[in-house]
Design an enzyme around this catalytic site. Structure first.
Site, PDB file in Angstrom:
ATOM      1  N   GLU A 312      -3.538  16.483   5.553  1.00  0.00           N
ATOM      2  CA  GLU A 312      -3.882  17.884   5.294  1.00  0.00           C
ATOM      3  C   GLU A 312      -4.189  18.117   3.822  1.00  0.00           C
ATOM      4  OE1 GLU A 312      -3.112  22.080   4.096  1.00  0.00           O
ATOM      5  OE2 GLU A 312      -2.065  20.273   3.463  1.00  0.00           O
ATOM      6  N   GLU A 313      -3.440  17.440   2.942  1.00  0.00           N
ATOM      7  CA  GLU A 313      -3.512  17.771   1.521  1.00  0.00           C
ATOM      8  C   GLU A 313      -4.856  17.453   0.874  1.00  0.00           C
ATOM      9  OE1 GLU A 313      -1.573  19.582   0.076  1.00  0.00           O
ATOM     10  OE2 GLU A 313       0.454  19.355   0.812  1.00  0.00           O
TER      11      GLU A 313
END
Length: 443
Positions: A312-313
């Protein structure tokens, strides 16, 4: 007693069972202790990220779910390298060392990079500067988050364009690097990392975050000495992509198994700390939803699937892959829920759905009022479930108190000791309560 009143009473009793189980025998906190203490930070592509995948799979298998499996996904592999160094070099006197960190995805400096500094707070200010004021210098983006907003996420979103686009806009003006004020309302010495981007049309400049105290100090010294220089040393680099995985566990629905409700958090984190609130808490809460349903005997009528998303990051590869595979399999997804705002005191849920669906969900607010998590509002639900938009009837974000989140977000301070057991377990119970209702009644 009417049929609807009787139903409401049964649901109230069942939701109470969920909260009792969470508060008396909850496992989120102990699972988080394992994840953060045994593995720590889990940046995509790292050995720690793979250890987290293995841990997530084993932990869900121990729950005795109907199915646990992995979804393969290729992810970026950026490494920070040696600890970054930075120093303000006044024309006269001693240098001043600052706490900095590379932004995720940045190129390194190739040794020590020293240049003058120009400070701006807006894109318009940068555009208005004469070319000779910017060329060959660091552009210092120093617009703070707006402390007047009650919802800190709004302030984060508005100030985040500096981090995401600063290096590109600085490169367009001939700068040699980008310095960005950390995205936090706190005044401290912790620099905040986070994803940034490049544009192939311009040079890739090194980009670093300054702590808020450091940014204030640099700004003050610049006013007294506009000709000072800044020295930055970073050894970060991007390596070849790595094979990784989403971790998926599910309980098959007893009545409508082909209708799927997804709940998830992201397993990856930044590398500066343990990734406790971002997003270890979301992962353990999502797994706990399944455990709570099993432990209370409330087998869902629709299939409930917990997903620990990867990347996600710095890419959302896991979220995109999950949505891609769901579409290819022609799966029928009713709703998706995400926990990615920390493990703080629950407030309720944010909902991305048509107005009629939001109103439908809001009918359940009274069932959550006794637990102070009855605020159901329209709003952004989450990054990893966003790719499912168009495949689901509702995207739902777990909403908890946000006042402390950005004090530690993306920093070395995001550690297990910042998480409160009761707050964390209450959050998992809130999520499980809503998923119980969704699995029973649908939308």
């Amino acid at each position: 007693m009417s049929a609807s009143a009787q139903t409401s009473k049964i649901d109230s009793v069942n939701i109470r069972k969920i909260y009792d189980e969470a508060l008396l025998r909850g496992q989120s906190y102990d699972n988080l202790r394992q994840l953060t203490g045994q593995i720590g930070g889990r940046l995509s592509g790292s050995p720690q990220a793979q250890q987290a995948v293995d841990w997530g799979k084993v932990t869900m298998e121990k729950l005795g779910l109907d199915r646990v499996y992995l979804q393969e996904v290729m992810v970026p592999h950026w490494v920070r390298g040696a600890k970054e160094k930075a120093e303000i070099k006044p024309a006269k006197g001693k240098g001043v060392a600052l706490n900095v960190c590379a932004l995720g995805g940045s190129v390194g400096t190739g040794g020590k990079l020293r240049a003058g500094v120009v400070e701006v707070k807006t894109w318009a200010e940068l555009a208005a500067l004469p070319a000779d004021r910017v060329k060959g210098k660091f552009v210092f983006f120093n617009r703070p988050m707006n402390a007047a907003y009650i919802e800190t996420g709004r302030a984060y979103g508005e100030a985040g364009d500096q981090r995401r686009n600063g290096a590109v806009e600085a490169a367009k003006r001939g700068a040699v690097g980008a310095l960005v004020r950390s995205l936090t309302l706190a005044h401290d010495d912790f620099p905040h990392t986070g994803a940034m981007r490049y544009d192939e049309a311009v040079a890739k400049l090194p980009a670093a975050a300054l702590s808020t105290n450091g940014a204030d100090e640099l700004s003050q010294l610049l006013k007294a000495d506009p000709d000072l220089t800044f020295e930055l040393e970073m050894s970060c680099e991007t390596l070849s992509e790595v094979k990784s995985y989403n971790v998926v566990g599910e309980i098959r629905g007893s009545r409508l198994p082909d209708e799927i409700i997804t709940v998830g958090g992201h397993l990856d984190s930044w590398d500066l700390a343990q990734g406790a609130h971002d997003d270890g808490t979301g992962c353990v809460q999502s797994m706990e939803v399944l455990r709570l349903l099993k432990a209370t005997g409330l087998r869902p009528e629709r299939t409930v699937r917990a997903v620990l998303f990867m990347n996600e990051e710095n890419g959302v590869r896991g979220g995109n892959k999950y949505a891609e595979l769901a579409k290819a399999a022609n799966e029928k997804h009713l709703a998706a829920m995400e926990s990615d705002g920390g493990g703080f005191t629950p407030r309720g849920f944010t909902i991305e759905a048509p107005a009629a669906t939001v109103k439908r969900l809001q009918q359940w607010q009274p069932l959550f009022a006794p637990y102070f998590s009855g605020r159901f509002t329209a709003g952004h639900a989450g990054t990893d479930i966003e790719p499912l938009k168009g495949q689901v009837k509702a995207l739902i974000g777990y909403d908890c108190d946000s006042q402390r989140y950005f004090d530690i977000h993306h920093t070395a301070a995001d550690t297990f000791d910042k998480v409160n057991r009761r707050e964390l377990e209450l959050g998992g119970a809130s999520m499980a309560g809503l998923i119980y209702l969704l699995s029973k009644y649908g939308l």
